[in-house]
Each structure stands twice: as structure tokens, then as C-alpha cells.
Enzyme design. Sequence first.
Site, short mmCIF file in Angstrom:
data_model
loop_
_atom_site.label_atom_id
_atom_site.label_comp_id
_atom_site.label_asym_id
_atom_site.label_seq_id
_atom_site.Cartn_x
_atom_site.Cartn_y
_atom_site.Cartn_z
N HIS A 143 0.82 -1.22 0.00
CA HIS A 143 0.00 0.00 0.00
C HIS A 143 0.86 1.27 0.00
O HIS A 143 0.73 2.09 -0.91
CB HIS A 143 -0.99 -0.05 1.17
CG HIS A 143 -1.65 1.27 1.46
ND1 HIS A 143 -2.46 1.91 0.55
CD2 HIS A 143 -1.59 2.08 2.55
CE1 HIS A 143 -2.88 3.06 1.09
NE2 HIS A 143 -2.37 3.18 2.29
N HIS A 196 3.80 6.97 5.30
CA HIS A 196 2.60 7.68 5.76
C HIS A 196 1.77 6.92 6.81
O HIS A 196 1.02 7.53 7.56
CB HIS A 196 1.72 8.12 4.59
CG HIS A 196 0.81 7.05 4.07
ND1 HIS A 196 1.19 6.17 3.09
CD2 HIS A 196 -0.46 6.71 4.40
CE1 HIS A 196 0.21 5.34 2.84
NE2 HIS A 196 -0.81 5.64 3.62
N GLU A 220 0.48 5.75 12.52
CA GLU A 220 -0.87 5.31 12.86
C GLU A 220 -0.94 3.81 13.17
O GLU A 220 -1.59 3.39 14.10
CB GLU A 220 -1.80 5.62 11.69
CG GLU A 220 -2.95 6.51 12.05
CD GLU A 220 -3.69 6.92 10.78
OE1 GLU A 220 -4.90 6.77 10.75
OE2 GLU A 220 -3.02 7.39 9.83
N ASP A 221 -0.29 3.04 12.33
CA ASP A 221 -0.52 1.59 12.37
C ASP A 221 0.58 0.76 13.03
O ASP A 221 0.43 -0.43 13.19
CB ASP A 221 -0.71 1.06 10.94
CG ASP A 221 -1.89 1.71 10.25
OD1 ASP A 221 -2.69 2.33 10.97
OD2 ASP A 221 -2.00 1.60 9.03
N ASP A 267 -3.11 8.46 -0.94
CA ASP A 267 -3.51 7.40 -0.03
C ASP A 267 -4.95 6.98 -0.32
O ASP A 267 -5.27 5.81 -0.49
CB ASP A 267 -3.37 7.94 1.41
CG ASP A 267 -3.77 6.95 2.47
OD1 ASP A 267 -3.56 5.74 2.27
OD2 ASP A 267 -4.30 7.39 3.52
N ASP A 308 -22.63 16.04 -24.60
CA ASP A 308 -21.19 15.97 -24.37
C ASP A 308 -20.80 14.63 -23.73
O ASP A 308 -19.82 14.54 -23.01
CB ASP A 308 -20.69 17.15 -23.52
CG ASP A 308 -21.25 17.11 -22.11
OD1 ASP A 308 -22.27 16.42 -21.89
OD2 ASP A 308 -20.68 17.77 -21.23
MN MN Z 1 -2.68 4.59 4.02
#
Ligand code: MN
Length: 563
Positions: free
Chosen positions: A40, A64, A68-69, A130, A251
Site C-alpha cells: 500500500h 505515511h 498510525e498503524d 492514499d 457531451d
Molecule cells: Mn494509508
Amino acid sequence: MNIKEIIKVRPDSLIGKAYKFAQKAHLNQKRKSGEPYINHPIAVADILISWDMDESTVAAGLLHDVLEDTGVKIEELKKEFGEEIAFLVDGVSKIGQIKYRGAKQQAENMRKLIFALSKDLRVVFIRLADRLHNMRTLKFLPKEKQKRIALETDEIYASIAYRLGMHNLAGELQDLAFPYIYPEEYKWLTKTVGERFEQRLSYLKKIAPILKQALLKNNINVINLDFRAKRWSSLYKKLLLHNMDIEKIYDLVALRVIVPTIKDCYAVLGIIHDLWPPLPGRIKDYIAFPKPNGYKSLHTTVFGPEDKKIEIQIRTPEMHYENEFGIAAHWIYKHKKYSNLDSHIKLEKELSWIKELSSWQEEKQKSGVSANEFLESLKIDFFKDRIFVITPKGDVIDLPADSTPVDFAYRIHSEIGDSCVGAKVNDQIVPLDYKLKSGDVVEILTQKNKKPSKDWLSFVKTSVARDHIKSALRKRGEFSKIKPTKTELKISVEDRIGLIKDISSVISRSHFNILSFHTEKTHSSRYQINRLEIDTVNLEKIKKLILKLKNIPGVKEVSYKII
Ligand code: MN
């Protein structure tokens, strides 16, 4: 180069180091799809490379999710990668923590807060990359999560991308979300429109050579002539406006002509109108009058062979690049570090674009966003005169800059304002005239039967607070009665040429005088807000006037206040 190649060729580069760090941190973690988690962040970093982001941003993209994880602490990131990257990763994590409560207004607040918190636009770019990857892999998530994430993507992230002028990304996010939000409609569309779409495409493919030849005959150097298919999500919105009648959508597929200069664009428009008669009212000059988000192009709809309507878009390569990448394009120009990521090929293109921008600036646009304003917006301070504070429950409240806890209290509820005795900001007691800052968590201390103080009038910033304080004081006889003499109208509009003239003529035909008038240009709203004062306090007359105003095309909302 993609991440895999970079870590092979330059394992000791910043990106190589970030990869190793993330790989270790996410070791043994798996995605819902069953693949290793590290795939990811790699995909996110690859998206950032495809947007031409600088090396720090790409490295932060790899990192990133580590705060958090995983067990990684921000200090560790600082030590390993320095302040800049730690700041970017921290910013992305902070955005992830803001609660999304689903209501439309909350979505608006959330968009603003994201910007306010993201002092560096690169944080937003990483978050968007993300989200893009998460949407591309949404099918692996449980059903009930899919819909929530799709809605959040549609209401928040797609509109952020749109406001940044990243149209392609906005469209892709909306299209990825669409089948999850409207599964039935999506089925219907792909079935019904699919056929129609093929017909249109083959018709345009037949027409394209005729146009190309006419342009060549007039010595126009056509850089590209291709077809732009309307996105599912925007097609669906348009169909709703047209009773789901697909015949009304001309269109569905548009022709797109890319030519070297602005002069060529106008020449092409003339040649097209010479070839096929234009549909009146459908010629749109977004070069002289760019859309507020900076979009530039010429649009026209003509009656082509067999009397079929064709939409044609005409632009330069620079406009095309900028329309796709929006603010990211400006950002890349200003910040790119050319030492890495073999992306300096585009430099020359961007330079000529900047030159064009400065000459455009000199010309001073009569309408739309001026070049100055646009460059100003690049300084990231999108909401200079607004602040965004948070209630103890996590709701975001939008207030004017320099607002105080008293303004906040009245914004929550008039009773809370009236009974306010003190305030805590980020758990610290502060005076009631304390100037709040974006991101502050504000808690109001109240006491029953407490009355507002006259002194508050000297520091409150919002009219809501001021009005409530005055009326409480009046009730107690502490405030001499001031008779209202005029009415303030707040008119939200979707701006168009001549709209202001239409508004003022409706007002003068109703025999009112306009005492003051001003337009608020906001980057935060799709609509422009006009505030004007008129010389009446007669409620019946005001209500009649509002009905007339609401009838003007482009007027979205009218509210009033007697003052
Ligand atoms: Mn992520």
C-alpha cells in the site's frame, strides 16, 4: 522510475531508506486483500511519483502509515529522516484522525479543517494519493465499510481535489466511489449508456478527420485531437437534471483539440464555427474568464454532420497540464528539487506557462480569479481569515479569525453563550477574550442564571454573539433601544456575467435603495456570497423581494437580517 526501480538502483537514497524503514515497521502486517501491507505505501509513493512530487514527499508517502498503524514514534522519524519528513507524516496521520460525521455541513467543515491543518500542501497530496489507492482496492473491504468510505471520498476528497484544480483525480475518485454509493444507478448507466456511448464515439471518430483537415488547411499545428468521455458520476448528475433523458446529453463524448498557443485556440474556434454552426449560448470562454478553480479552455457546441450536436474543447498543452494537475502543477514548479526523480523534462513547459501567467496577470481580468489571487492561494493559506476549532466531542466549528470563547459559545447555542462564565482551551483555563487559533479544542464553562456582560461587546467578533448579547442587555434594560433601520441580505450565487446587474435591477424595480454592497470571494465555497443592505424593515416587502431574487438564474440562496 517507480519505487521498486529506485530502491534497486539507489538503495541508499532517501527513498531507499524510507522504504527499508516502512518495510520493517509494517512487517507481518497484511492488507484486507491478503497481500503484504507494504504494497500500500509503495502504491501511494508511486502515485506521488506520477504526480511529479519531490523526493521528500515520495519518502513521506512510503512512511505515511507508520505512526498510525505501527509502534513508531514521531521522535524516531525525526531522528531518522529529519523535521520535514516527520512533519509530513505527522500531518497525514492527523488528518486521518478527524472524525467524519456524515452531515453535509460537517463535510464542509472537514474540508476546511484539512486545509487549515495542512500547512503544507504536500500533506494533502499524500492524503489524496492514499485515498486514491484505497479506493482502487475498496472491493476487498467489508460491504458496510465500502459505502462509508465511498461517501467520504465523494463528499470530501473528490471535492478537495476539485478545489485544488486536480480535475482528473477528482473525476477518478468520484468514478471509483459511484458504484458503491449508487449501485443500482451504476448498473442502469453502464447498460443504457454503454451502447449510446459507442455510437457517439464512432460518430466523432468519423468527424475528427474533417475537423483536422480544416485546421491543417488553415495552418494550425494540431498537437493533439482526441476524445474526452464524460465520467459516470458527472453524467449521472447531468441526467438527473434532464429527466434521465440520454438524448439531451450531447457531451457524452467531446472532441478535444490541443494547439500550441492561445491565439491558435481562438483561431480554431473561428474555423470550427465556419465549418459547423454553433449552438447559441454554448460558447464558453474559460481562457478570458477562467473558472474560479483556474480551469482554462474554450468550449463550444456545434451542429455537426447529420445535424448532430458535438461539444468541442480547445486548449493549449499548458492549460491541459494545469487543468489536470491544478495547484499541484504550480506547486511542482515552485518547489521541485531537480536533483532527483528524473522529472526535469517538464521544466521548459512549465516556464513558458509561468510566462503566460505573468502576461495574463498584466492584462487584469475583469472577472474570475486574478493571477495574483491565484498565486496568493498557492501560499497555502487558503483560509487566512477563518479559523477552525474543535468541540470536546470532535465537531469542527468555523469562526472568523480572532474569535473568542464567547463567539464559540454563542455559535454552539445561545443559552451556552448567555450562561458562559469561563473557557478552557486545550484543557487550560483562558480569559473570555482569548483569541482562538485553528485546531484549538474549546470547552465552555457555564453557570445557571448567569447573564452576558456588556464588556463582551468590546471583543466579540461574530454578529451572532453581538446580537445575542445586545438583546439580553436590552431585556435587562441595560442597553438603550436601538431601532432597526435597514435589512441585510445575504445572497449566495453561482457567479456569472451580468448576475450582479440582474440582482440590483430587481431591487431597484422593487423601489428599495441599496445602501451598501459587497462581494465576498471565498476559496472555501463553490458559491460567491454577496452582502447588501437595503433601506427597509418591512418584513412583508422583504419576503416578496426574496422570492423575486430567488428567481434570478444563478441565485442559490437568500437570507435576511433586520439590523
Ligand atoms: Mn494509508
